[in-house]
Design a protein around this motif. Structure first.
Motif, PDB file in Angstrom:
ATOM      1  N   PRO A 156       0.804  -1.228   0.000  1.00 47.48           N
ATOM      2  CA  PRO A 156       0.000   0.000   0.000  1.00 47.48           C
ATOM      3  C   PRO A 156       0.836   1.279   0.000  1.00 47.48           C
ATOM      4  CG  PRO A 156      -0.572  -1.466   1.847  1.00 47.48           C
ATOM      5  CD  PRO A 156       0.740  -1.907   1.314  1.00 47.48           C
ATOM      6  N   TYR A 157       2.166   1.175  -0.009  1.00 46.87           N
ATOM      7  CA  TYR A 157       3.016   2.310   0.300  1.00 46.87           C
ATOM      8  C   TYR A 157       4.025   2.610  -0.798  1.00 46.87           C
ATOM      9  CZ  TYR A 157       1.262   1.145   4.949  1.00 46.87           C
ATOM     10  OH  TYR A 157       0.447   0.853   6.022  1.00 46.87           O
ATOM     11  N   ASN A 158       4.666   3.771  -0.675  1.00 42.27           N
ATOM     12  CA  ASN A 158       5.908   4.043  -1.391  1.00 42.27           C
ATOM     13  C   ASN A 158       6.996   4.234  -0.343  1.00 42.27           C
ATOM     14  OD1 ASN A 158       6.559   7.188  -1.155  1.00 42.27           O
ATOM     15  ND2 ASN A 158       4.324   7.015  -1.459  1.00 42.27           N
ATOM     16  N   VAL A 159       8.178   3.710  -0.627  1.00 42.75           N
ATOM     17  CA  VAL A 159       9.279   3.684   0.332  1.00 42.75           C
ATOM     18  C   VAL A 159      10.459   4.457  -0.251  1.00 42.75           C
ATOM     19  CG1 VAL A 159      10.814   2.224   1.689  1.00 42.75           C
ATOM     20  CG2 VAL A 159       8.521   1.390   1.073  1.00 42.75           C
ATOM     21  N   THR A 160      10.893   5.499   0.450  1.00 39.75           N
ATOM     22  CA  THR A 160      12.045   6.276   0.001  1.00 39.75           C
ATOM     23  C   THR A 160      13.237   5.994   0.900  1.00 39.75           C
ATOM     24  OG1 THR A 160      10.719   8.057  -0.963  1.00 39.75           O
ATOM     25  CG2 THR A 160      12.977   8.596  -0.343  1.00 39.75           C
ATOM     26  N   LEU A 161      14.346   5.640   0.279  1.00 41.34           N
ATOM     27  CA  LEU A 161      15.581   5.322   0.981  1.00 41.34           C
ATOM     28  C   LEU A 161      16.581   6.451   0.761  1.00 41.34           C
ATOM     29  CD1 LEU A 161      15.815   1.602  -0.199  1.00 41.34           C
ATOM     30  CD2 LEU A 161      14.955   2.414   2.002  1.00 41.34           C
ATOM     31  N   ASP A 162      16.878   7.165   1.827  1.00 44.03           N
ATOM     32  CA  ASP A 162      17.819   8.280   1.778  1.00 44.03           C
ATOM     33  C   ASP A 162      19.149   7.795   2.347  1.00 44.03           C
ATOM     34  OD1 ASP A 162      19.316  10.550   2.085  1.00 44.03           O
ATOM     35  OD2 ASP A 162      17.828  11.677   3.236  1.00 44.03           O
ATOM     36  N   PHE A 163      20.098   7.489   1.460  1.00 48.04           N
ATOM     37  CA  PHE A 163      21.375   6.937   1.885  1.00 48.04           C
ATOM     38  C   PHE A 163      22.397   8.015   2.249  1.00 48.04           C
ATOM     39  CE2 PHE A 163      19.512   3.479  -0.624  1.00 48.04           C
ATOM     40  CZ  PHE A 163      19.690   2.418   0.249  1.00 48.04           C
ATOM     41  N   THR A 164      21.983   9.292   2.190  1.00 46.32           N
ATOM     42  CA  THR A 164      22.861  10.370   2.638  1.00 46.32           C
ATOM     43  C   THR A 164      22.639  10.656   4.113  1.00 46.32           C
ATOM     44  OG1 THR A 164      22.871  11.359   0.423  1.00 46.32           O
ATOM     45  CG2 THR A 164      23.556  12.758   2.260  1.00 46.32           C
ATOM     46  N   ASP A 165      21.414  11.013   4.464  1.00 46.08           N
ATOM     47  CA  ASP A 165      21.078  11.248   5.872  1.00 46.08           C
ATOM     48  C   ASP A 165      20.682   9.968   6.591  1.00 46.08           C
ATOM     49  OD1 ASP A 165      21.626  13.866   5.534  1.00 46.08           O
ATOM     50  OD2 ASP A 165      19.574  14.588   5.653  1.00 46.08           O
ATOM     51  N   MET A 166      20.605   8.866   5.849  1.00 46.25           N
ATOM     52  CA  MET A 166      20.309   7.533   6.384  1.00 46.25           C
ATOM     53  C   MET A 166      18.975   7.517   7.127  1.00 46.25           C
ATOM     54  SD  MET A 166      22.528   5.572   5.144  1.00 46.25           S
ATOM     55  CE  MET A 166      22.468   4.015   6.042  1.00 46.25           C
ATOM     56  N   ASN A 167      17.929   7.852   6.361  1.00 46.85           N
ATOM     57  CA  ASN A 167      16.555   7.746   6.825  1.00 46.85           C
ATOM     58  C   ASN A 167      15.732   6.993   5.795  1.00 46.85           C
ATOM     59  OD1 ASN A 167      16.535   9.230   9.343  1.00 46.85           O
ATOM     60  ND2 ASN A 167      16.820  11.093   8.131  1.00 46.85           N
ATOM     61  N   VAL A 168      14.658   6.385   6.250  1.00 44.67           N
ATOM     62  CA  VAL A 168      13.691   5.757   5.362  1.00 44.67           C
ATOM     63  C   VAL A 168      12.334   6.375   5.640  1.00 44.67           C
ATOM     64  CG1 VAL A 168      13.401   3.824   6.983  1.00 44.67           C
ATOM     65  CG2 VAL A 168      12.654   3.572   4.622  1.00 44.67           C
ATOM     66  N   TYR A 169      11.589   6.645   4.569  1.00 49.03           N
ATOM     67  CA  TYR A 169      10.255   7.229   4.660  1.00 49.03           C
ATOM     68  C   TYR A 169       9.261   6.262   4.007  1.00 49.03           C
ATOM     69  CZ  TYR A 169      12.918  11.524   5.474  1.00 49.03           C
ATOM     70  OH  TYR A 169      13.792  12.458   5.954  1.00 49.03           O
ATOM     71  N   ILE A 170       8.211   5.908   4.729  1.00 44.88           N
ATOM     72  CA  ILE A 170       7.197   5.005   4.198  1.00 44.88           C
ATOM     73  C   ILE A 170       5.861   5.741   4.242  1.00 44.88           C
ATOM     74  CG2 ILE A 170       6.103   2.743   4.385  1.00 44.88           C
ATOM     75  CD1 ILE A 170       8.536   1.762   5.865  1.00 44.88           C
ATOM     76  N   ALA A 171       5.349   6.077   3.061  1.00 48.58           N
ATOM     77  CA  ALA A 171       4.118   6.868   2.947  1.00 48.58           C
ATOM     78  C   ALA A 171       3.056   6.063   2.218  1.00 48.58           C
ATOM     79  CB  ALA A 171       4.382   8.178   2.222  1.00 48.58           C
ATOM     80  N   ARG A 172       1.814   6.195   2.654  1.00 49.05           N
ATOM     81  CA  ARG A 172       0.712   5.488   1.996  1.00 49.05           C
ATOM     82  C   ARG A 172       0.430   6.128   0.631  1.00 49.05           C
ATOM     83  NH1 ARG A 172      -3.385   1.925   2.737  1.00 49.05           N
ATOM     84  NH2 ARG A 172      -2.611   1.392   4.805  1.00 49.05           N
ATOM     85  N   GLY A 173       0.095   5.283  -0.353  1.00 45.24           N
ATOM     86  CA  GLY A 173      -0.279   5.755  -1.672  1.00 45.24           C
ATOM     87  C   GLY A 173       0.899   5.907  -2.610  1.00 45.24           C
ATOM     88  N   LYS A 174       0.593   6.432  -3.804  1.00 45.94           N
ATOM     89  CA  LYS A 174       1.605   6.578  -4.832  1.00 45.94           C
ATOM     90  C   LYS A 174       2.564   7.729  -4.514  1.00 45.94           C
ATOM     91  CE  LYS A 174      -1.536   5.005  -8.499  1.00 45.94           C
ATOM     92  NZ  LYS A 174      -2.156   5.363  -9.794  1.00 45.94           N
ATOM     93  N   ALA A 175       3.792   7.575  -4.992  1.00 43.67           N
ATOM     94  CA  ALA A 175       4.776   8.654  -4.831  1.00 43.67           C
ATOM     95  C   ALA A 175       4.441   9.790  -5.789  1.00 43.67           C
ATOM     96  CB  ALA A 175       6.176   8.118  -5.118  1.00 43.67           C
ATOM     97  N   THR A 176       4.815  11.003  -5.391  1.00 48.44           N
ATOM     98  CA  THR A 176       4.572  12.167  -6.256  1.00 48.44           C
ATOM     99  C   THR A 176       5.657  12.287  -7.309  1.00 48.44           C
ATOM    100  OG1 THR A 176       5.777  13.577  -4.700  1.00 48.44           O
ATOM    101  CG2 THR A 176       3.386  13.412  -4.442  1.00 48.44           C
TER     102      THR A 176
END
Length: 444
Positions: A424-444
């Motif tokens: 149900p989500y889109n997952v963004t992997l930020d390998f610079t600041d080393m964070n992951v973001y998991i948001a419901r729905g399609k990515a913009t």
């Protein structure tokens, strides 16, 4: 390549990870509690996933015992988990000066250089760690590896199950169908596709897999195009036996090494893979969009070259370290050890065992149904998961953890979140600041 009766740990276990689709997890509820009560014990803090506290504890040890190899190495490992490279190099070099032949230190320092594309520095460390195949492979890469051309690549998936499939081009050839999986490091290809692309092996290795000998080959791909992105001078692997390296009907598999060169969004809801250049401006926009969509920044830790981890929970576990197995396939949402499932009171169906292979070894799993699995604001309730009856890895207990010195990845893992969790989500992997973001729905 056998060493004292054991196969090179990386080749066999990476192949096994793709076939199994699982991370090694261990029961840890009691261990984490023990670590909390031993506040000053750096190793216990590290094992409980309290990495920053552990780092400070290792520093305190070094102040009183500056020749403590273990403390220096572990302090470097803490930095490496979060891609803080100057910090990691500082302490790992200290450990290396104290014990030049220490294989674990050499392995970690090689990993540190590989993540920065400093292959010439990684090669002698690979040799000292006994990783001859890696040394030959990376030593054969001339010039800058992973040269990025283009700013963004957005590639639609042609299929979602049993594994995501998308098109990519190799050395300017016709489109090939590739999948991806964060339990695998490199870009892996089928033998036929490698031959068609004109690849030449610069290193090779044999492994045993499900009773048969498999030849693995390593080379360098001139061009890899994915949407509007082209990567040049890319380390690549292929094999005579494809079953342990590719999902059915795919021509290859994209591993974490490709993904961590970008600000990567794996858009399950939108069925696409989005690769962006890692620039401050792009990062700010992507983070803002993710937060606006309801995603909270979660920590991202990268262990053993390619294995992604964050913080999450299963049932009433509280927040602990979990593995992120993004990509691959399968219907399960998460996996955990039998002991963890029992401690958490998770309903498990032992009447319906699931027999499979992992790492070439037979394993037995059982369906289980935790009331909740959670990564930040992303949550699934009463969903289909896997466990085992002993203390293994959520039904896929294999030698991955045991082969990674010291003993495992060095920290306990509550469970792993798999392919179906992310749908149900889109997952963004930020390998610079080393964070992951998991948001419901399609990515913009």
């Amino acid at each position: 390549m056998a060493k004292d009766g054991e196969w090179d740990r990386r080749s066999l276990l990476r192949g096994a990870a793709v076939a199994a689709g699982a991370a090694a997890t261990v029961p840890l509820l009691g261990k984490a509690a023990t670590a909390q009560t031993r506040g000053g014990d750096a190793d216990a803090l590290f094992r409980a996933g309290k990495f920053e506290q552990a780092g400070r504890a290792y520093e305190a040890i070094l102040k009183t015992d500056p020749k403590n190899v273990h403390a220096a190495r572990q302090r470097g490992y803490v930095g490496l988990l979060s891609n803080r490279f100057p910090e990691a190099e500082k302490y790992l070099k200290t450990a290396l000066e104290l014990a030049p032949a220490d294989k674990e230190t050499n392995h970690l320092l090689a990993d540190c250089y590989i993540r920065q594309d400093k292959f010439s520095l990684a090669v002698p460390r690979c040799e000292a760690a006994g990783e001859d195949v890696y040394a030959k492979w990376f030593g054969a890469v001339s010039g800058e590896p992973y040269q990025i051309h283009g700013d963004i690549g957005r590639v639609p998936w042609q299929e979602l199950d049993p594994a995501p499939l998308m098109e990519a081009s190799l050395n300017g050839g016709p489109a090939k169908r590739l999948t991806f999986y964060t339990r695998v490091p490199w870009l892996g290809l089928s033998a036929d596709v490698a031959e068609e692309a004109g690849l030449r092996a610069v290193a090779s290795q044999t492994i045993e897999y499900q009773g048969q000998t498999v030849w693995m080959y390593f080379g360098v791909l001139e061009s890899f195009k994915l949407g509007g992105i082209e990567l040049r001078n890319v380390p690549v692997q292929w094999s005579r036996s494809e079953s342990e390296l590719q999902a059915p009907a795919s021509d290859g598999l994209i591993g974490t090494w490709i993904l961590y060169h970008f600000l990567t969004t794996i858009d399950y809801a939108g069925r696409s893979l989005i690769l962006r250049r890692r620039t401050p401006e792009t990062a700010r926009k992507v983070r803002a969009d993710a937060i606006q969509a309801g995603a909270k920044p979660l920590p991202l830790w990268l262990a053993r070259e390619h294995l992604l981890h964050s913080s999450g929970s299963i049932a009433d576990s509280g927040t602990q370290v979990v593995a992120l197995n993004i990509g691959g396939g399968g219907e399960m949402v998460a996996g955990m050890s039998g002991e963890t499932a029992e401690q958490l009171g998770i309903r498990t169906d032992y009447d319906r065992p699931i027999e499979a292979f992992a790492g070439g070894q037979p394993v037995v799993s059982y369906p289980c149904y935790p009331k909740e699995v959670r990564l930040g604001n992303a949550v699934a309730k009463h969903v289909y998961c896997y466990t085992d009856k002993g203390g293994g890895a959520g039904g896929f207990a294999f030698a991955d953890a045991k082969a990674a010195s010291p003993g495992d990845y060095g920290f306990d893992i509550l469970g792993h979140f798999a392919h179906s969790f992310y749908k149900p989500y889109n997952v963004t992997l930020d390998f610079t600041d080393m964070n992951v973001y998991i948001a419901r729905g399609k990515a913009t």
